[in-house]
Design a protein around this motif. Structure first.
Motif, PDB file in Angstrom:
ATOM      1  N   SER A   1      72.540  -2.733 -67.185  1.00 13.52           N
ATOM      2  CA  SER A   1      71.248  -2.066 -67.031  1.00 13.52           C
ATOM      3  C   SER A   1      71.404  -0.569 -67.309  1.00 13.52           C
ATOM      4  N   ALA A   2      70.359   0.018 -67.866  1.00 12.61           N
ATOM      5  CA  ALA A   2      70.353   1.476 -68.076  1.00 12.61           C
ATOM      6  C   ALA A   2      69.408   2.079 -67.051  1.00 12.61           C
ATOM      7  N   PRO A   3      69.934   2.744 -66.039  1.00 14.62           N
ATOM      8  CA  PRO A   3      71.338   3.039 -65.754  1.00 14.62           C
ATOM      9  C   PRO A   3      71.959   1.935 -64.893  1.00 14.62           C
TER      10      PRO A   3
ATOM     11  N   PRO B   1      82.526  -4.933 -75.933  1.00 12.01           N
ATOM     12  CA  PRO B   1      81.539  -3.886 -76.269  1.00 12.01           C
ATOM     13  C   PRO B   1      80.357  -3.886 -75.303  1.00 12.01           C
ATOM     14  N   VAL B   2      80.046  -2.698 -74.809  1.00 12.29           N
ATOM     15  CA  VAL B   2      78.983  -2.546 -73.802  1.00 12.29           C
ATOM     16  C   VAL B   2      77.662  -2.195 -74.491  1.00 12.29           C
ATOM     17  N   HIS B   3      76.622  -2.952 -74.135  1.00 10.30           N
ATOM     18  CA  HIS B   3      75.258  -2.629 -74.588  1.00 10.30           C
ATOM     19  C   HIS B   3      74.396  -2.460 -73.341  1.00 10.30           C
ATOM     20  N   PHE B   4      73.328  -1.700 -73.486  1.00  6.41           N
ATOM     21  CA  PHE B   4      72.469  -1.466 -72.324  1.00  6.41           C
ATOM     22  C   PHE B   4      71.097  -2.079 -72.540  1.00  6.41           C
ATOM     23  N   TYR B   5      70.577  -2.721 -71.496  1.00  5.69           N
ATOM     24  CA  TYR B   5      69.178  -3.153 -71.560  1.00  5.69           C
ATOM     25  C   TYR B   5      68.343  -2.139 -70.771  1.00  5.69           C
ATOM     26  N   PRO B   6      67.120  -1.834 -71.261  1.00  9.25           N
ATOM     27  CA  PRO B   6      66.285  -0.870 -70.533  1.00  9.25           C
ATOM     28  C   PRO B   6      66.006  -1.403 -69.129  1.00  9.25           C
ATOM     29  N   TYR B   7      65.988  -0.514 -68.171  1.00  7.81           N
ATOM     30  CA  TYR B   7      65.738  -0.946 -66.784  1.00  7.81           C
ATOM     31  C   TYR B   7      64.797   0.018 -66.079  1.00  7.81           C
TER      32      TYR B   7
ATOM     33  N   GLU C   1      62.076  -7.577 -73.467  1.00 10.80           N
ATOM     34  CA  GLU C   1      61.919  -7.479 -74.924  1.00 10.80           C
ATOM     35  C   GLU C   1      63.282  -7.271 -75.604  1.00 10.80           C
ATOM     36  N   THR C   2      64.078  -6.383 -75.039  1.00 12.39           N
ATOM     37  CA  THR C   2      65.403  -6.112 -75.627  1.00 12.39           C
ATOM     38  C   THR C   2      66.289  -7.345 -75.568  1.00 12.39           C
ATOM     39  N   LEU C   3      66.293  -7.992 -74.420  1.00 10.15           N
ATOM     40  CA  LEU C   3      67.167  -9.166 -74.283  1.00 10.15           C
ATOM     41  C   LEU C   3      66.701 -10.293 -75.206  1.00 10.15           C
ATOM     42  N   GLU C   4      65.383 -10.451 -75.300  1.00 10.44           N
ATOM     43  CA  GLU C   4      64.853 -11.501 -76.197  1.00 10.44           C
ATOM     44  C   GLU C   4      65.284 -11.231 -77.638  1.00 10.44           C
ATOM     45  N   LYS C   5      65.172  -9.969 -78.050  1.00  7.45           N
ATOM     46  CA  LYS C   5      65.432  -9.623 -79.453  1.00  7.45           C
ATOM     47  C   LYS C   5      66.919  -9.575 -79.770  1.00  7.45           C
ATOM     48  N   GLU C   6      67.699  -9.004 -78.829  1.00  4.87           N
ATOM     49  CA  GLU C   6      69.061  -8.634 -79.230  1.00  4.87           C
ATOM     50  C   GLU C   6      70.182  -9.433 -78.581  1.00  4.87           C
ATOM     51  N   ALA C   7      69.916 -10.023 -77.400  1.00  5.67           N
ATOM     52  CA  ALA C   7      71.017 -10.730 -76.737  1.00  5.67           C
ATOM     53  C   ALA C   7      71.231 -12.083 -77.405  1.00  5.67           C
ATOM     54  N   GLU C   8      72.502 -12.493 -77.448  1.00  5.55           N
ATOM     55  CA  GLU C   8      72.824 -13.758 -78.112  1.00  5.55           C
ATOM     56  C   GLU C   8      73.562 -14.671 -77.164  1.00  5.55           C
ATOM     57  N   ALA C   9      73.609 -15.948 -77.540  1.00  2.00           N
ATOM     58  CA  ALA C   9      74.331 -16.932 -76.741  1.00  2.00           C
ATOM     59  C   ALA C   9      75.762 -16.445 -76.528  1.00  2.00           C
ATOM     60  N   ASN C  10      76.257 -16.649 -75.317  1.00  2.00           N
ATOM     61  CA  ASN C  10      77.623 -16.271 -74.942  1.00  2.00           C
ATOM     62  C   ASN C  10      77.806 -14.785 -74.636  1.00  2.00           C
ATOM     63  N   ASP C  11      76.738 -13.985 -74.773  1.00  2.00           N
ATOM     64  CA  ASP C  11      76.812 -12.615 -74.259  1.00  2.00           C
ATOM     65  C   ASP C  11      76.829 -12.713 -72.727  1.00  2.00           C
ATOM     66  N   VAL C  12      77.374 -11.679 -72.091  1.00  2.00           N
ATOM     67  CA  VAL C  12      77.339 -11.607 -70.624  1.00  2.00           C
ATOM     68  C   VAL C  12      76.273 -10.592 -70.235  1.00  2.00           C
ATOM     69  N   ILE C  13      75.538 -10.891 -69.157  1.00  2.00           N
ATOM     70  CA  ILE C  13      74.615  -9.887 -68.624  1.00  2.00           C
ATOM     71  C   ILE C  13      74.992  -9.614 -67.172  1.00  2.00           C
ATOM     72  N   VAL C  14      75.196  -8.330 -66.852  1.00  2.00           N
ATOM     73  CA  VAL C  14      75.485  -7.954 -65.465  1.00  2.00           C
ATOM     74  C   VAL C  14      74.155  -7.665 -64.766  1.00  2.00           C
ATOM     75  N   LEU C  15      73.934  -8.365 -63.660  1.00  2.00           N
ATOM     76  CA  LEU C  15      72.697  -8.224 -62.882  1.00  2.00           C
ATOM     77  C   LEU C  15      73.062  -7.810 -61.461  1.00  2.00           C
ATOM     78  N   HIS C  16      72.313  -6.878 -60.897  1.00  2.00           N
ATOM     79  CA  HIS C  16      72.576  -6.468 -59.513  1.00  2.00           C
ATOM     80  C   HIS C  16      71.801  -7.443 -58.623  1.00  2.00           C
ATOM     81  N   ALA C  17      72.495  -8.151 -57.755  1.00  2.00           N
ATOM     82  CA  ALA C  17      71.838  -9.214 -56.985  1.00  2.00           C
ATOM     83  C   ALA C  17      70.695  -8.681 -56.128  1.00  2.00           C
ATOM     84  N   CYS C  18      70.878  -7.502 -55.563  1.00  2.00           N
ATOM     85  CA  CYS C  18      69.819  -6.855 -54.778  1.00  2.00           C
ATOM     86  C   CYS C  18      70.197  -5.393 -54.622  1.00  2.00           C
ATOM     87  N   ALA C  19      69.228  -4.568 -54.213  1.00  2.00           N
ATOM     88  CA  ALA C  19      69.468  -3.140 -53.962  1.00  2.00           C
ATOM     89  C   ALA C  19      70.151  -2.483 -55.166  1.00  2.00           C
ATOM     90  N   HIS C  20      69.481  -2.544 -56.300  1.00  2.00           N
ATOM     91  CA  HIS C  20      70.053  -2.040 -57.557  1.00  2.00           C
ATOM     92  C   HIS C  20      70.626  -0.631 -57.379  1.00  2.00           C
TER      93      HIS C  20
END
Ligand code: LMR
Length: 421
Positions: free
Chosen positions: A134-136, A151-157, A172-191
Protein backbone atom coordinates in the motif's frame (compact mmCIF):
# COMPACT_ATOMS: atom_id res chain seq x y z
CA UNK A 1 50.67 -13.97 -8.48
CA UNK A 2 47.75 -12.88 -6.28
CA UNK A 3 47.22 -9.26 -5.36
CA UNK A 4 49.42 -7.79 -2.69
CA UNK A 5 47.56 -7.27 0.60
CA UNK A 6 47.28 -3.63 1.60
CA UNK A 7 46.25 -2.10 4.87
CA UNK A 8 43.18 -0.39 3.38
CA UNK A 9 39.92 -1.42 4.97
CA UNK A 10 37.43 -3.43 2.95
CA UNK A 11 34.85 -1.00 4.23
CA UNK A 12 36.65 2.24 3.42
CA UNK A 13 34.33 3.08 0.54
CA UNK A 14 31.23 1.48 1.96
CA UNK A 15 28.25 3.73 1.33
CA UNK A 16 26.19 4.22 4.43
CA UNK A 17 22.65 2.84 4.71
CA UNK A 18 19.68 4.90 5.80
CA UNK A 19 18.91 4.47 9.47
CA UNK A 20 15.45 3.25 10.39
CA UNK A 21 13.57 6.44 11.13
CA UNK A 22 11.20 4.97 13.72
CA UNK A 23 13.98 3.59 15.90
CA UNK A 24 16.25 6.62 15.32
CA UNK A 25 13.42 8.84 16.57
CA UNK A 26 12.94 6.64 19.62
CA UNK A 27 16.67 6.99 20.41
CA UNK A 28 16.50 10.78 20.06
CA UNK A 29 13.47 10.93 22.33
CA UNK A 30 15.18 8.82 24.99
CA UNK A 31 18.18 11.14 24.98
CA UNK A 32 16.03 14.27 25.28
CA UNK A 33 15.78 15.45 28.87
CA UNK A 34 13.24 18.24 28.32
CA UNK A 35 10.45 17.85 30.93
CA UNK A 36 7.71 18.24 28.36
CA UNK A 37 9.09 15.90 25.74
CA UNK A 38 6.46 13.75 24.03
CA UNK A 39 7.04 10.57 22.07
CA UNK A 40 4.51 10.19 19.26
CA UNK A 41 6.92 8.21 17.06
CA UNK A 42 7.12 4.46 17.53
CA UNK A 43 3.93 2.49 17.97
CA UNK A 44 4.38 1.67 21.64
CA UNK A 45 1.47 1.78 24.05
CA UNK A 46 1.94 3.94 27.17
CA UNK A 47 -0.39 4.55 30.08
CA UNK A 48 -1.93 7.89 30.99
CA UNK A 49 1.33 8.88 32.72
CA UNK A 50 3.30 8.26 29.54
CA UNK A 51 4.90 5.23 31.13
CA UNK A 52 5.29 1.75 29.64
CA UNK A 53 2.29 -0.43 30.36
CA UNK A 54 3.19 -3.98 31.31
CA UNK A 55 -0.16 -5.73 31.18
CA UNK A 56 -1.45 -7.13 34.49
CA UNK A 57 -2.02 -10.45 32.86
CA UNK A 58 1.61 -10.55 31.71
CA UNK A 59 2.82 -9.70 35.21
CA UNK A 60 0.67 -12.48 36.66
CA UNK A 61 2.15 -15.00 34.24
CA UNK A 62 5.72 -13.78 34.83
CA UNK A 63 5.25 -14.12 38.58
CA UNK A 64 4.08 -17.69 38.29
CA UNK A 65 6.85 -18.49 35.77
CA UNK A 66 9.42 -17.14 38.23
CA UNK A 67 7.95 -19.09 41.12
CA UNK A 68 7.83 -22.27 39.11
CA UNK A 69 11.37 -21.78 37.77
CA UNK A 70 10.95 -24.66 35.34
CA UNK A 71 14.48 -25.97 34.66
CA UNK A 72 13.54 -26.24 30.97
CA UNK A 73 12.63 -22.57 30.67
CA UNK A 74 15.91 -21.72 28.95
CA UNK A 75 15.86 -24.66 26.55
CA UNK A 76 15.91 -24.26 22.79
CA UNK A 77 12.54 -24.36 21.11
CA UNK A 78 12.35 -26.59 18.03
CA UNK A 79 13.38 -24.74 14.84
CA UNK A 80 9.74 -24.57 13.69
CA UNK A 81 8.73 -23.33 17.12
CA UNK A 82 6.77 -24.41 20.16
CA UNK A 83 3.79 -26.38 18.81
CA UNK A 84 1.51 -25.55 21.73
CA UNK A 85 2.21 -21.84 21.29
CA UNK A 86 1.63 -22.14 17.54
CA UNK A 87 -1.71 -23.93 17.94
CA UNK A 88 -2.94 -21.20 20.29
CA UNK A 89 -1.60 -18.38 18.10
CA UNK A 90 -3.31 -19.94 15.07
CA UNK A 91 -6.61 -20.22 16.88
CA UNK A 92 -6.31 -16.59 17.96
CA UNK A 93 -5.96 -15.45 14.35
CA UNK A 94 -8.26 -17.81 12.50
CA UNK A 95 -10.85 -18.75 15.14
CA UNK A 96 -12.97 -21.43 13.48
CA UNK A 97 -12.62 -19.90 10.02
CA UNK A 98 -10.02 -22.28 8.71
CA UNK A 99 -9.69 -26.02 8.94
CA UNK A 100 -6.50 -26.99 10.79
CA UNK A 101 -5.64 -29.34 7.95
CA UNK A 102 -5.03 -26.32 5.68
CA UNK A 103 -2.72 -24.53 8.11
CA UNK A 104 1.03 -24.65 8.61
CA UNK A 105 2.73 -22.41 11.17
CA UNK A 106 6.21 -21.58 12.37
CA UNK A 107 7.32 -19.42 15.26
CA UNK A 108 9.14 -16.21 14.34
CA UNK A 109 11.01 -13.26 15.79
CA UNK A 110 7.76 -11.34 16.15
CA UNK A 111 6.05 -9.55 13.26
CA UNK A 112 9.15 -8.31 11.44
CA UNK A 113 10.59 -11.83 11.60
CA UNK A 114 7.33 -13.26 10.29
CA UNK A 115 7.24 -10.75 7.45
CA UNK A 116 10.82 -11.51 6.55
CA UNK A 117 10.64 -15.31 6.80
CA UNK A 118 7.37 -15.21 4.85
CA UNK A 119 8.80 -12.96 2.14
CA UNK A 120 11.89 -15.13 1.80
CA UNK A 121 9.74 -18.28 1.66
CA UNK A 122 7.43 -16.91 -1.05
CA UNK A 123 10.38 -15.51 -3.01
CA UNK A 124 11.97 -18.99 -2.96
CA UNK A 125 8.83 -20.99 -3.66
CA UNK A 126 6.08 -19.27 -5.58
CA UNK A 127 8.60 -16.77 -7.07
CA UNK A 128 6.23 -13.83 -7.53
CA UNK A 129 7.01 -11.35 -10.30
CA UNK A 130 6.11 -8.51 -7.95
CA UNK A 131 4.78 -7.68 -4.52
CA UNK A 132 2.11 -5.03 -4.06
CA UNK A 133 2.38 -2.75 -1.03
CA UNK A 134 0.00 0.00 0.00
CA UNK A 135 1.10 3.58 -0.62
CA UNK A 136 2.07 4.37 2.07
CA UNK A 137 2.96 1.40 4.22
CA UNK A 138 5.15 0.49 7.19
CA UNK A 139 8.68 1.28 5.92
CA UNK A 140 10.02 -2.14 6.86
CA UNK A 141 7.73 -3.85 4.32
CA UNK A 142 9.60 -2.23 1.47
CA UNK A 143 12.97 -3.04 2.97
CA UNK A 144 12.06 -6.67 3.63
CA UNK A 145 10.75 -7.35 0.12
CA UNK A 146 13.69 -5.54 -1.46
CA UNK A 147 16.01 -7.69 0.66
CA UNK A 148 14.51 -10.89 -0.74
CA UNK A 149 14.75 -9.52 -4.27
CA UNK A 150 11.08 -9.27 -5.23
CA UNK A 151 10.28 -6.08 -7.20
CA UNK A 152 8.09 -3.80 -5.10
CA UNK A 153 5.06 -2.06 -6.61
CA UNK A 154 2.63 0.19 -4.78
CA UNK A 155 -1.14 0.25 -4.96
CA UNK A 156 -2.83 3.59 -4.17
CA UNK A 157 -4.27 3.61 -0.67
CA UNK A 158 -4.27 7.02 0.95
CA UNK A 159 -5.71 10.11 -0.68
CA UNK A 160 -3.90 13.11 0.81
CA UNK A 161 -6.61 15.53 -0.28
CA UNK A 162 -9.53 13.74 1.31
CA UNK A 163 -7.36 12.17 4.05
CA UNK A 164 -9.30 8.99 3.34
CA UNK A 165 -8.77 5.55 1.84
CA UNK A 166 -8.86 5.75 -1.95
CA UNK A 167 -10.48 2.39 -2.44
CA UNK A 168 -11.54 3.03 -6.04
CA UNK A 169 -7.95 3.84 -7.07
CA UNK A 170 -6.65 0.81 -5.18
CA UNK A 171 -9.01 -1.56 -6.96
CA UNK A 172 -8.47 0.08 -10.33
CA UNK A 173 -4.70 -0.35 -10.11
CA UNK A 174 -4.91 -3.93 -8.95
CA UNK A 175 -7.47 -4.79 -11.63
CA UNK A 176 -5.31 -3.26 -14.37
CA UNK A 177 -1.81 -4.14 -13.28
CA UNK A 178 -1.71 -7.03 -10.81
CA UNK A 179 -1.19 -10.49 -12.27
CA UNK A 180 -1.68 -14.06 -11.15
CA UNK A 181 0.99 -15.13 -8.66
CA UNK A 182 1.78 -11.57 -7.58
CA UNK A 183 1.78 -11.11 -3.80
CA UNK A 184 -0.27 -8.39 -2.12
CA UNK A 185 0.57 -7.26 1.41
CA UNK A 186 -2.58 -6.29 3.32
CA UNK A 187 -2.73 -4.85 6.83
CA UNK A 188 -5.24 -7.02 8.70
CA UNK A 189 -6.44 -4.09 10.81
CA UNK A 190 -5.26 -0.70 12.12
CA UNK A 191 -3.37 0.15 8.93
CA UNK A 192 0.11 1.45 9.69
CA UNK A 193 0.67 4.37 9.10
CA UNK A 194 -2.70 5.75 7.96
CA UNK A 195 -5.12 4.30 10.55
CA UNK A 196 -7.54 3.69 7.66
CA UNK A 197 -8.98 0.21 7.17
CA UNK A 198 -11.25 -1.06 4.39
CA UNK A 199 -14.85 -1.66 5.40
CA UNK A 200 -16.25 -5.21 5.41
CA UNK A 201 -17.83 -4.57 2.02
CA UNK A 202 -14.46 -3.41 0.68
CA UNK A 203 -12.69 -6.46 2.12
CA UNK A 204 -15.24 -8.62 0.32
CA UNK A 205 -14.35 -6.87 -2.95
CA UNK A 206 -10.62 -7.39 -2.29
CA UNK A 207 -11.15 -11.07 -1.45
CA UNK A 208 -13.03 -11.62 -4.69
CA UNK A 209 -10.36 -9.72 -6.64
CA UNK A 210 -7.51 -11.83 -5.21
CA UNK A 211 -9.50 -15.01 -5.83
CA UNK A 212 -10.42 -14.14 -9.42
CA UNK A 213 -6.99 -12.84 -10.42
CA UNK A 214 -4.95 -15.44 -8.50
CA UNK A 215 -3.14 -12.82 -6.38
CA UNK A 216 -1.52 -14.25 -3.24
CA UNK A 217 -2.65 -12.34 -0.09
CA UNK A 218 -0.05 -11.79 2.61
CA UNK A 219 -1.69 -10.37 5.74
CA UNK A 220 0.37 -8.43 8.23
CA UNK A 221 -1.44 -8.85 11.54
CA UNK A 222 0.40 -6.69 14.08
CA UNK A 223 -2.50 -5.01 15.87
CA UNK A 224 -5.15 -7.67 16.47
CA UNK A 225 -7.25 -6.43 19.38
CA UNK A 226 -5.87 -2.91 19.21
CA UNK A 227 -8.13 -1.49 16.55
CA UNK A 228 -11.52 -2.25 18.07
CA UNK A 229 -10.56 -3.78 21.42
CA UNK A 230 -12.01 -7.09 20.20
CA UNK A 231 -9.53 -9.55 18.62
CA UNK A 232 -12.22 -11.39 16.66
CA UNK A 233 -13.54 -8.17 15.09
CA UNK A 234 -9.98 -7.20 14.13
CA UNK A 235 -9.41 -10.63 12.53
CA UNK A 236 -12.50 -10.30 10.35
CA UNK A 237 -10.65 -9.70 7.07
CA UNK A 238 -8.26 -12.62 7.56
CA UNK A 239 -11.10 -14.95 8.50
CA UNK A 240 -13.15 -13.80 5.54
CA UNK A 241 -10.28 -14.54 3.12
CA UNK A 242 -9.71 -17.92 4.81
CA UNK A 243 -13.35 -18.84 4.23
CA UNK A 244 -13.58 -17.85 0.57
CA UNK A 245 -15.14 -20.41 -1.73
CA UNK A 246 -13.49 -21.71 -3.79
CA UNK A 247 -10.68 -21.47 -1.25
CA UNK A 248 -7.47 -19.56 -1.93
CA UNK A 249 -3.94 -19.86 -0.58
CA UNK A 250 -2.66 -17.03 1.61
CA UNK A 251 -0.44 -16.33 4.58
CA UNK A 252 -0.40 -14.31 7.80
CA UNK A 253 2.47 -12.65 9.70
CA UNK A 254 1.45 -12.39 13.35
CA UNK A 255 2.90 -10.31 16.17
CA UNK A 256 2.19 -10.22 19.90
CA UNK A 257 4.34 -7.12 20.44
CA UNK A 258 1.52 -4.62 20.72
CA UNK A 259 -1.49 -6.56 21.92
CA UNK A 260 0.40 -8.16 24.83
CA UNK A 261 2.98 -5.39 25.23
CA UNK A 262 5.82 -7.84 24.59
CA UNK A 263 7.77 -5.53 22.29
CA UNK A 264 11.33 -6.59 23.11
CA UNK A 265 10.52 -10.27 23.55
CA UNK A 266 9.74 -10.84 19.87
CA UNK A 267 6.83 -13.28 20.05
CA UNK A 268 5.25 -14.01 16.69
CA UNK A 269 4.31 -16.57 14.09
CA UNK A 270 3.98 -17.06 10.35
CA UNK A 271 0.99 -19.04 9.10
CA UNK A 272 0.49 -20.48 5.63
CA UNK A 273 -2.99 -21.43 4.42
CA UNK A 274 -2.57 -24.04 1.70
CA UNK A 275 -5.29 -25.54 -0.42
CA UNK A 276 -6.04 -27.06 -3.80
CA UNK A 277 -4.85 -29.90 -5.93
CA UNK A 278 -1.69 -31.55 -4.62
CA UNK A 279 -1.99 -29.98 -1.18
CA UNK A 280 -1.24 -33.28 0.52
CA UNK A 281 0.12 -33.76 4.04
CA UNK A 282 3.50 -34.28 2.37
CA UNK A 283 3.24 -30.89 0.64
CA UNK A 284 2.38 -29.26 3.96
CA UNK A 285 5.39 -30.95 5.55
CA UNK A 286 7.52 -29.52 2.76
CA UNK A 287 6.20 -26.04 3.57
CA UNK A 288 7.27 -26.49 7.20
CA UNK A 289 10.63 -27.93 6.20
CA UNK A 290 11.37 -25.02 3.86
CA UNK A 291 10.38 -22.46 6.47
CA UNK A 292 12.50 -24.28 9.06
CA UNK A 293 15.49 -24.17 6.73
CA UNK A 294 15.16 -20.39 6.33
CA UNK A 295 14.85 -19.95 10.10
CA UNK A 296 17.81 -22.20 10.83
CA UNK A 297 20.06 -20.32 8.43
CA UNK A 298 19.05 -16.92 9.78
CA UNK A 299 18.62 -17.21 13.54
CA UNK A 300 18.31 -20.89 14.34
CA UNK A 301 15.36 -20.81 16.72
CA UNK A 302 12.98 -18.17 18.03
CA UNK A 303 13.19 -16.62 21.50
CA UNK A 304 10.88 -18.31 23.99
CA UNK A 305 10.24 -15.98 26.91
CA UNK A 306 7.53 -14.00 25.10
CA UNK A 307 5.97 -17.05 23.49
CA UNK A 308 5.85 -18.78 26.90
CA UNK A 309 3.84 -15.82 28.17
CA UNK A 310 1.51 -15.90 25.15
CA UNK A 311 1.03 -19.62 25.68
CA UNK A 312 0.15 -19.17 29.34
CA UNK A 313 -2.38 -16.43 28.56
CA UNK A 314 -4.06 -18.02 25.55
CA UNK A 315 -4.01 -21.46 27.18
CA UNK A 316 -6.05 -20.32 30.16
CA UNK A 317 -9.64 -19.07 29.77
CA UNK A 318 -9.53 -16.89 32.84
CA UNK A 319 -6.28 -15.17 31.80
CA UNK A 320 -7.56 -14.78 28.24
CA UNK A 321 -10.65 -13.01 29.59
CA UNK A 322 -8.47 -10.71 31.70
CA UNK A 323 -6.26 -9.98 28.71
CA UNK A 324 -9.25 -9.09 26.58
CA UNK A 325 -10.43 -6.67 29.25
CA UNK A 326 -6.99 -5.01 29.21
CA UNK A 327 -7.05 -4.86 25.42
CA UNK A 328 -10.36 -3.11 25.68
CA UNK A 329 -8.86 -0.61 28.11
CA UNK A 330 -5.89 0.10 25.82
CA UNK A 331 -8.04 0.46 22.69
CA UNK A 332 -10.50 2.62 24.66
CA UNK A 333 -7.76 4.96 25.89
CA UNK A 334 -6.51 5.40 22.33
CA UNK A 335 -9.99 6.18 21.04
CA UNK A 336 -10.52 8.67 23.90
CA UNK A 337 -7.20 10.39 23.09
CA UNK A 338 -8.21 10.77 19.45
CA UNK A 339 -11.32 12.61 20.59
CA UNK A 340 -9.36 14.80 23.05
CA UNK A 341 -6.82 15.85 20.43
CA UNK A 342 -9.51 16.53 17.87
CA UNK A 343 -11.61 18.58 20.30
CA UNK A 344 -8.65 20.58 21.50
CA UNK A 345 -7.58 21.47 17.94
CA UNK A 346 -11.12 22.54 17.16
CA UNK A 347 -11.37 24.57 20.34
CA UNK A 348 -8.16 26.37 19.41
CA UNK A 349 -9.43 26.94 15.87
CA UNK A 350 -6.28 25.36 14.42
CA UNK A 351 -6.15 25.84 10.64
CA UNK A 352 -6.95 22.63 8.77
CA UNK A 353 -9.56 19.92 8.95
CA UNK A 354 -8.99 17.41 11.74
CA UNK A 355 -11.95 15.03 11.55
CA UNK A 356 -9.67 12.36 10.11
CA UNK A 357 -8.11 12.03 13.58
CA UNK A 358 -11.36 10.59 14.91
CA UNK A 359 -12.24 8.72 11.73
CA UNK A 360 -8.99 6.74 11.71
CA UNK A 361 -8.49 3.63 13.81
CA UNK A 362 -5.76 1.82 15.73
CA UNK A 363 -2.53 3.08 17.17
CA UNK A 364 -1.76 5.71 14.54
CA UNK A 365 -3.17 8.84 13.04
CA UNK A 366 -1.90 10.13 9.74
CA UNK A 367 -2.23 13.78 10.63
CA UNK A 368 -1.25 15.52 7.42
CA UNK A 369 1.53 17.40 9.26
CA UNK A 370 4.29 18.17 6.75
CA UNK A 371 8.01 17.35 7.21
CA UNK A 372 8.90 21.01 8.03
CA UNK A 373 6.10 21.07 10.60
CA UNK A 374 7.33 17.80 12.10
CA UNK A 375 10.87 19.18 12.38
CA UNK A 376 9.58 22.36 14.00
CA UNK A 377 7.54 20.36 16.53
CA UNK A 378 10.64 18.43 17.51
CA UNK A 379 13.02 21.35 17.65
CA UNK A 380 10.76 23.83 19.35
CA UNK A 381 8.42 21.65 21.41
CA UNK A 382 10.34 18.37 21.89
CA UNK A 383 7.47 16.47 20.29
CA UNK A 384 8.74 13.47 18.33
CA UNK A 385 6.75 12.55 15.21
CA UNK A 386 7.58 10.47 12.12
CA UNK A 387 8.37 12.67 9.09
CA UNK A 388 5.31 11.27 7.31
CA UNK A 389 3.16 13.09 9.86
CA UNK A 390 2.11 9.78 11.46
CA UNK A 391 1.54 10.13 15.17
CA UNK A 392 1.26 7.30 17.63
CA UNK A 393 -1.92 8.20 19.50
CA UNK A 394 -0.75 5.85 22.27
CA UNK A 395 1.83 8.48 23.26
CA UNK A 396 -0.90 11.01 24.09
CA UNK A 397 -2.41 11.29 27.55
CA UNK A 398 -4.64 13.65 29.49
CA UNK A 399 -1.52 15.48 30.75
CA UNK A 400 0.16 16.18 27.40
CA UNK A 401 -2.68 16.37 24.88
CA UNK A 402 -3.27 20.10 25.40
CA UNK A 403 0.46 20.78 25.04
CA UNK A 404 0.56 18.79 21.80
CA UNK A 405 -2.55 20.48 20.42
CA UNK A 406 -1.17 23.93 21.31
CA UNK A 407 2.11 23.06 19.58
CA UNK A 408 0.29 21.88 16.45
CA UNK A 409 -1.75 25.06 16.59
CA UNK A 410 1.42 27.14 16.82
CA UNK A 411 3.07 25.35 13.93
CA UNK A 412 -0.02 25.66 11.75
CA UNK A 413 -0.32 29.33 12.54
CA UNK A 414 3.33 30.11 11.74
CA UNK A 415 3.39 31.83 8.34
CA UNK A 416 7.06 30.98 7.84
CA UNK A 417 6.14 27.30 7.45
CA UNK A 418 4.58 25.95 4.31
CA UNK A 419 1.65 23.89 5.50
CA UNK A 420 -0.70 21.49 3.81
CA UNK A 421 -3.76 22.83 5.62
C1 LMR B 1 5.95 1.18 14.37
O1 LMR B 1 5.56 1.19 13.18
O2 LMR B 1 6.18 2.20 15.02
C2 LMR B 1 6.17 -0.12 15.06
O3 LMR B 1 5.65 -1.16 14.31
C3 LMR B 1 7.58 -0.33 15.47
C4 LMR B 1 8.41 -0.87 14.35
O4 LMR B 1 8.89 -2.00 14.45
O5 LMR B 1 8.57 -0.18 13.34
Amino acid sequence: MGSVPTSASHFAALPTAPRDEIFALLGEFRRDTHPQRVNLGAGVYCDNDGEPFPLDVVRTVEKSMNEKADPHRHDYTPIEGDQEFLALARKFVFGDACDESRLTSVQTVSGSGANHVGARFLANTIRPRRVWLSAPTWANHELIWATVGVPVHFYPYYNAETRALDFAAMVETLEKEAEANDVIVLHACAHNPTGLDPTKEQWIVLGELCQRKGIFPFFDNAYQGFASGDPSIDAWAIRHFAQLQPPIEMCVAQSFSKNLGLYGHRAGAFHVVATGEGCTPAAKDAVTANLAQIIRSEYSVSPRYGSDIVKAVLGNKDLTRKWQAELHTMAGRIIAMRVCLYEELRRLGTPGSWTHIIDQIGMFSYTGLTPPEVTYLKEKFHIYIHSSGRISIAGLNTKNVKYVAAAIHAVRSDPSLVTSA
